[in-house]
Motif scaffolding. Structure first.
Motif, PDB file in Angstrom:
ATOM      1  N   LEU A  36       0.834  -1.200   0.000  1.00 11.83           N
ATOM      2  CA  LEU A  36       0.000   0.000   0.000  1.00 11.83           C
ATOM      3  C   LEU A  36       0.874   1.257   0.000  1.00 11.83           C
ATOM      4  N   ALA A  37       1.899   1.241   0.835  1.00 11.57           N
ATOM      5  CA  ALA A  37       2.778   2.413   0.919  1.00 11.57           C
ATOM      6  C   ALA A  37       3.495   2.660  -0.404  1.00 11.57           C
ATOM      7  N   LYS A  38       3.909   1.587  -1.048  1.00  8.75           N
ATOM      8  CA  LYS A  38       4.628   1.743  -2.323  1.00  8.75           C
ATOM      9  C   LYS A  38       3.724   2.315  -3.398  1.00  8.75           C
ATOM     10  N   VAL A  39       2.497   1.840  -3.425  1.00  8.47           N
ATOM     11  CA  VAL A  39       1.558   2.382  -4.414  1.00  8.47           C
ATOM     12  C   VAL A  39       1.306   3.855  -4.121  1.00  8.47           C
ATOM     13  N   LEU A  40       1.150   4.164  -2.865  1.00  6.12           N
ATOM     14  CA  LEU A  40       0.879   5.544  -2.471  1.00  6.12           C
ATOM     15  C   LEU A  40       2.003   6.469  -2.917  1.00  6.12           C
ATOM     16  N   CYS A  41       3.239   5.994  -2.795  1.00  2.89           N
ATOM     17  CA  CYS A  41       4.407   6.807  -3.163  1.00  2.89           C
ATOM     18  C   CYS A  41       4.737   6.719  -4.642  1.00  2.89           C
ATOM     19  N   GLY A  42       4.046   5.882  -5.370  1.00  2.00           N
ATOM     20  CA  GLY A  42       4.322   5.754  -6.793  1.00  2.00           C
ATOM     21  C   GLY A  42       5.466   4.815  -7.121  1.00  2.00           C
ATOM     22  N   ALA A  43       5.906   4.036  -6.150  1.00  3.87           N
ATOM     23  CA  ALA A  43       6.974   3.075  -6.435  1.00  3.87           C
ATOM     24  C   ALA A  43       6.477   1.975  -7.360  1.00  3.87           C
ATOM     25  N   VAL A  44       5.235   1.617  -7.227  1.00  2.00           N
ATOM     26  CA  VAL A  44       4.620   0.665  -8.162  1.00  2.00           C
ATOM     27  C   VAL A  44       3.283   1.245  -8.619  1.00  2.00           C
ATOM     28  N   ARG A  45       2.871   0.804  -9.807  1.00  2.00           N
ATOM     29  CA  ARG A  45       1.636   1.334 -10.382  1.00  2.00           C
ATOM     30  C   ARG A  45       0.449   0.476  -9.937  1.00  2.00           C
ATOM     31  N   GLU A  46      -0.600   1.126  -9.536  1.00  2.00           N
ATOM     32  CA  GLU A  46      -1.790   0.386  -9.107  1.00  2.00           C
ATOM     33  C   GLU A  46      -2.358  -0.415 -10.278  1.00  2.00           C
ATOM     34  N   ARG A  92       3.676   9.286 -11.639  1.00  2.00           N
ATOM     35  CA  ARG A  92       4.881  10.105 -11.722  1.00  2.00           C
ATOM     36  C   ARG A  92       4.814  11.258 -10.717  1.00  2.00           C
ATOM     37  N   GLU A  93       3.647  11.854 -10.601  1.00  2.00           N
ATOM     38  CA  GLU A  93       3.519  12.962  -9.660  1.00  2.00           C
ATOM     39  C   GLU A  93       3.634  12.462  -8.217  1.00  2.00           C
ATOM     40  N   ARG A  94       3.116  11.286  -7.992  1.00  2.00           N
ATOM     41  CA  ARG A  94       3.234  10.729  -6.642  1.00  2.00           C
ATOM     42  C   ARG A  94       4.688  10.488  -6.286  1.00  2.00           C
ATOM     43  N   ARG A  95       5.449  10.047  -7.275  1.00  2.00           N
ATOM     44  CA  ARG A  95       6.872   9.823  -7.016  1.00  2.00           C
ATOM     45  C   ARG A  95       7.560  11.138  -6.691  1.00  2.00           C
ATOM     46  N   ARG A  96       7.113  12.192  -7.343  1.00  2.00           N
ATOM     47  CA  ARG A  96       7.720  13.507  -7.092  1.00  2.00           C
ATOM     48  C   ARG A  96       7.326  14.031  -5.716  1.00  2.00           C
ATOM     49  N   ARG A  97       6.093  13.778  -5.355  1.00  2.00           N
ATOM     50  CA  ARG A  97       5.595  14.349  -4.101  1.00  2.00           C
ATOM     51  C   ARG A  97       5.772  13.431  -2.896  1.00  2.00           C
ATOM     52  N   GLY A  98       6.142  12.197  -3.138  1.00  2.00           N
ATOM     53  CA  GLY A  98       6.266  11.243  -2.045  1.00  2.00           C
ATOM     54  C   GLY A  98       7.714  11.027  -1.623  1.00  2.00           C
ATOM     55  N   TYR A  99       7.891  10.579  -0.414  1.00  2.00           N
ATOM     56  CA  TYR A  99       9.218  10.273   0.119  1.00  2.00           C
ATOM     57  C   TYR A  99       9.079   9.029   0.974  1.00  2.00           C
ATOM     58  N   PHE A 100       9.775   8.004   0.595  1.00  2.00           N
ATOM     59  CA  PHE A 100       9.631   6.706   1.260  1.00  2.00           C
ATOM     60  C   PHE A 100      10.892   6.446   2.091  1.00  2.00           C
ATOM     61  N   VAL A 101      10.737   6.360   3.384  1.00  2.00           N
ATOM     62  CA  VAL A 101      11.881   6.072   4.255  1.00  2.00           C
ATOM     63  C   VAL A 101      11.923   4.562   4.473  1.00  2.00           C
TER      64      VAL A 101
END
Lengths: 612, 285
Positions: free
Chosen positions: A454-464, A479-488
């Motif tokens: 769920l977290a990866k999809v939210l951050c755009g690491a994988v496509r839903e 792509r925008e999620r990847r720009r706006r997200g930060y996954f620690v």
């Protein structure tokens, strides 16, 4: 010798005034050249005058803050201290009556089974069966006997159905079990485990404790280093607390369970709560025991009416009192809970299956955890009732996030979200959830249920694969999620690249005066200003984690996701992570914490999403 | 010899099951293994080999079920032939033989992929490249046949390889090296993937173009954490290896098949014959 024998039996593990001090090679060479005798060890560099004894069939749990010497004691027992880890070892260290320093490799492998903190670090083979057989094969055991031992160990540890599986395909809980099976396959007299539950959920921990109980019954001596102490109440015979490399306290399980909260906080231990895996059985039976139990909280300390009702539904007065006391107790950790009438750590013991869990919609029992494909979700806005701030106890909700203000209308949503991993077909399916800005949302659930997915999809690491992700009602492209997200990530080593801490927080961005100012603000906020010139690789684990969070703080990302940030942390470390999360939320970011650590969930979370 | 030598009592794996000595489904396989154990025990009662009982578990991998040392010999034979051969046709035939060998060991898909790789490298070698670039692809092409045969060796369980090398009296340090090699071979891709994921998740290169435009930063972001992870992993693995008896005296055993038999001799003879034949044929031509 004080600890030579326990009753009539020779101790399986015996340390008598044992000390160890780490020295690096250059120091050793200099010392040898000048023939200067070893200097007494300095605090924090090893352990001093440790005495302990573990008889066959007994279990000792080492506890204390991170870096206080627990792992060093384990290294003394398994013989790595002074050999693999250079240093000065003195005093008596015996395993099965023999000096561990004089054991040849064969004897050491036969007598000791060791499980390291990260199971990946001890796997050599490709498949589960081969891995469990590895030690016995090294010892030249006949293949027929190897096969018998492997099957027996796999059965004890519950991995008999995974024998042909590749190790890389296993979940962290399964890997932990395989590591344990590999350690017990040679039927060692002593089992040494370093934080075995750090990556396990409540169900996995309970299963591990069950396995340890079985091994104890067979006569194995077990030595465990752990932060999550309550999980071992059923199996531990003694707790030993270390500080600055010295033994400060020894407790029986009953005494540990009855420690006043103030003392628990002062000791830096984790305060496991109503969901923390504490044993209902042990807690219930100890109610009438000699150790002082929890005291009913004072008026006004009851966290919420829901909780109280649920406690009643959970059935017993004692448990109810415990739950209430615990909730009040936790609030004090963040400074909002005031005077508690000696709320006891033991209060957590009774409610695992009791009402407190169910009152917050997270009462999923351990037996239900094996439903991986289509996680159900339950959102709770009242989680902050555990968090401590009195004003949040009334129940935060999507429409009124705790920090209110501008963030109240800004919400990330996933709608009918589906992502299943192609190979395992596990993940999330048809999921709806909301993540308001300026709040910390905890995504909880057992191992392998789809939290990280769920977290990866939210951050755009994988496509839903189906559904969508929106922000303020507007769909947001990957792509925008990847720009706006930060996954620690859980392991900070994967996310530190620059030559200094200061460079790290601005890495990959055009540096101007505004960014510099923001970077310094981030370094100050996470107490890193003094470390600005240090190389990130030279920092401790906690410091590395702070650097990644400071980089998140400094970044343009408005969605910050933390994946299991507290595995292996003590009580103080968990409190710090919770404080950092809140700091990010106060900065207006949407903070999502993926964890099965109930303590963190209660300390940091404004809202909770429970996958099951 | 302590380890499994009873080929008839052993279990032969289906192709694609390499590395699964104990079977995918525990109970079913366990039954099979138990039967094998009984059979082996009976065999052991009847005949004693080298003073030790026959191994109860003797898992053969691939269709041919060869000893790891036979694979080492095959790799050496294909390697020498690949160096000796010059002609394209002969090299292609050598590749075909190596692929056949790999397929015979239960790795048919991998054999096909190796042939495809050979074809690609062969095609690239015809490009009119300046200087040594042309030689580069020709050299690569000649490496493919021994690499193809080597895949058969590396598809075996590390347990079997270590046991076989121990019987050759290979020094213990070298055995530890083999063990680490296998571990790192599987760990490095995982570590690298995790680092790339970490870079993405930090948004350091939001677009692929950014990575192309900043190669030095890409190198820094990949290299530093990978080295750090490898150092940490190697230290922890070494500690674990020590505790798990890798330095124990005495012979090492394996639940996998280790032992030279008639089929090993036949296959080795066939491989050597093919290699010698191709070299001789090219020499005569």
């Amino acid at each position: 010798m004080t600890a030579r024998r326990e009753g009539e039996r020779v101790a399986a593990v015996l340390l008598d005034r044992a000390s160890f001090r780490y020295v690096d090679e250059s120091e050793r060479e200099a010392k040898e050249a000048s023939a200067v005798p070893a200097s007494p060890s300095a605090p924090g560099e090893g352990v001093r005058d440790v005495s302990l004894s573990v008889a066959p069939g007994r279990c000792l749990v080492l506890c204390g803050r991170s870096g206080e010497g627990k792992s060093t004691v384990l290294r003394m027992i398994d013989g790595l201290a002074g050999t693999f880890f250079p240093g000065d070892l003195s005093g008596v260290v015996e395993v099965c009556g023999a000096d561990v320093r004089r054991l040849v490799p064969r004897e050491r492998a036969e007598r000791l089974g060791v499980v390291m903190q990260d199971p990946r670090s001890q796997f050599f083979m490709g498949t589960v069966g081969d891995e469990i057989a590895f030690t016995a094969e090294n010892l030249g055991v006949d293949p027929a006997e190897v096969a018998r031992r492997v099957r027996a160990a796999a059965e004890v540890c519950g991995v008999e159905g995974l024998m042909g599986e590749g190790l890389s395909a296993l979940s962290s809980g399964q890997k932990q079990r395989v590591a344990l099976a590999a350690a017990v396959a040679c039927e060692p007299a002593v089992l040494v485990l370093d934080e075995p539950t750090s990556n396990l959920d409540a169900e996995g921990s309970a299963a591990l404790v069950e396995v340890l109980a079985r091994l104890k019954a067979r006569g194995a001596a077990v030595v465990v280093s752990e932060h999550r102490l309550h999980r071992f109440l059923d199996v531990a015979d003694e707790y030993l607390y270390l500080r600055s490399g010295r033994v400060i306290a020894r407790w029986s399980p009953a005494k540990l369970a009855a420690l006043p909260l103030e003392e628990v906080q002062a000791l830096g231990l984790r305060q496991e709560g109503p969901f923390g895996g504490a044993s209902l059985h042990r807690g219930a039976t100890e109610t009438s025991g000699p150790a002082p139990r929890s005291v009913a909280p004072e008026e006004g300390e009851v966290a919420s009416g829901e909780a109280a009702a649920a406690v009643e539904a959970g059935g017993g007065d004692e448990r109810g009192k415990g739950a209430l006391a615990d909730q009040g107790a936790l609030s004090s950790f963040e400074g909002a809970g005031e005077n508690h009438a000696h709320p006891s750590l033991s209060s957590a013991s009774g409610e695992t299956a009791g009402g407190a869990a169910s009152s917050h919609g997270v009462g999923r029992l351990a037996g239900q955890a094996s439903c991986p494909a289509a996680p159900k979700i339950k959102e709770e806005g009242a989680l902050s009732s555990f968090g401590g701030a009195a004003e949040r106890r009334a129940g935060a909700s999507l429409s009124s996030p705790p920090d209110g203000g501008a963030g109240s209308a800004r919400v990330w949503r996933v709608e009918r979200l589906t992502y299943l991993h192609p190979s395992t077909k596990r993940g999330v399916r048809g999921l709806d959830a909301e993540f308001p800005c300026g709040a910390v949302t905890v995504v909880a659930g057992p191992n392998g249920v789809g939290k990280t997915t769920l977290a990866k999809v939210l951050c755009g690491a994988v496509r839903e694969q189906a559904g969508r992700v929106t922000f303020c009602g507007r769909p947001v492209a990957r792509r925008e999620r990847r720009r706006r997200g930060y996954f620690v990530m859980q392991d900070a080593d994967y996310q530190l690249y620059a030559g200094s801490v200061a460079d790290e927080v601005v890495l990959g961005r055009r540096v101007d005066d505004a960014l510099k100012a923001r970077a310094w603000e981030a370094l100050e906020a996470f107490d890193l200003a003094d470390l600005a010139d240090r190389h990130p690789a030279s920092l401790s684990g906690g410091q590395k984690q702070r650097v990644t969070l400071a980089a998140a703080y400094c970044s343009d990302a408005d969605l910050v996701v933390l994946d299991e940030p507290t595995s292996g942390l003590d009580g103080r470390g968990v409190a710090q992570v919770a404080a950092w999360c809140r700091r990010l939320a106060r900065a207006g970011k949407t903070v999502v914490v993926v964890t099965h650590d109930e303590l963190l969930a209660r300390m940091a979370g404004d809202r909770r999403i429970d996958l099951r | 010899m302590r380890a499994s030598g009873g080929g008839e009592a052993g279990i032969e794996r289906a192709p694609g099951e390499a590395g699964r000595a104990f079977g995918k489904v525990g109970p079913g396989r366990a039954t099979g293994t138990a039967k094998a154990a009984e059979a082996a025990a009976a065999a052991a009662a009847a005949a004693v080999s080298d003073g030790a009982a026959l191994g109860a578990v003797d898992v053969r991998e691939g269709v041919l079920g060869l000893d790891p040392r036979t694979h080492v010999l095959a790799v050496a034979a294909f390697g020498v032939a690949s160096v000796v051969l010059v002609g394209l046709l002969e090299t292609a035939l050598l590749q075909a033989a190596a692929a056949l060998y790999l397929a015979g060991n239960g790795r048919a898909r991998l054999a096909l992929r190796s042939c495809a790789s050979f074809a690609v490298v062969c095609g690239l070698s015809f490009l009119p490249l300046p200087g040594l670039y042309g030689v580069l692809f020709v050299s690569l092409m000649h490496m493919v046949p021994p690499f193809t045969a080597g895949c058969a060796l590396f598809s075996l369980s590390p347990s079997a390889i270590m046991c076989a090398l121990a019987r050759w009296r290979v020094p213990r340090r070298a055995l530890v090296g083999v063990c680490m090699l296998f571990r790192f071979a599987s760990a490095l891709p995982f570590e690298a993937r995790s680092i790339v994921r970490g870079i993405r998740m930090r948004g350091i290169f939001p677009r692929a173009l950014d990575a192309v435009l900043h190669p030095a930063l890409v190198y820094e972001c990949l290299y530093t954490p990978l080295v750090m992870r490898c150092l940490r992993l190697s230290a922890e693995l070494a500690a674990s290896a020590e505790l798990r008896g890798i330095e124990a005296d005495g012979g090492r055993t394996s639940v996998h098949h280790v032992g030279l038999g008639a089929r090993d001799a036949l296959v080795a003879a066939a491989v050597v014959a093919v290699c010698v034949g191709l070299c001789a044929g090219e020499g005569l031509a």
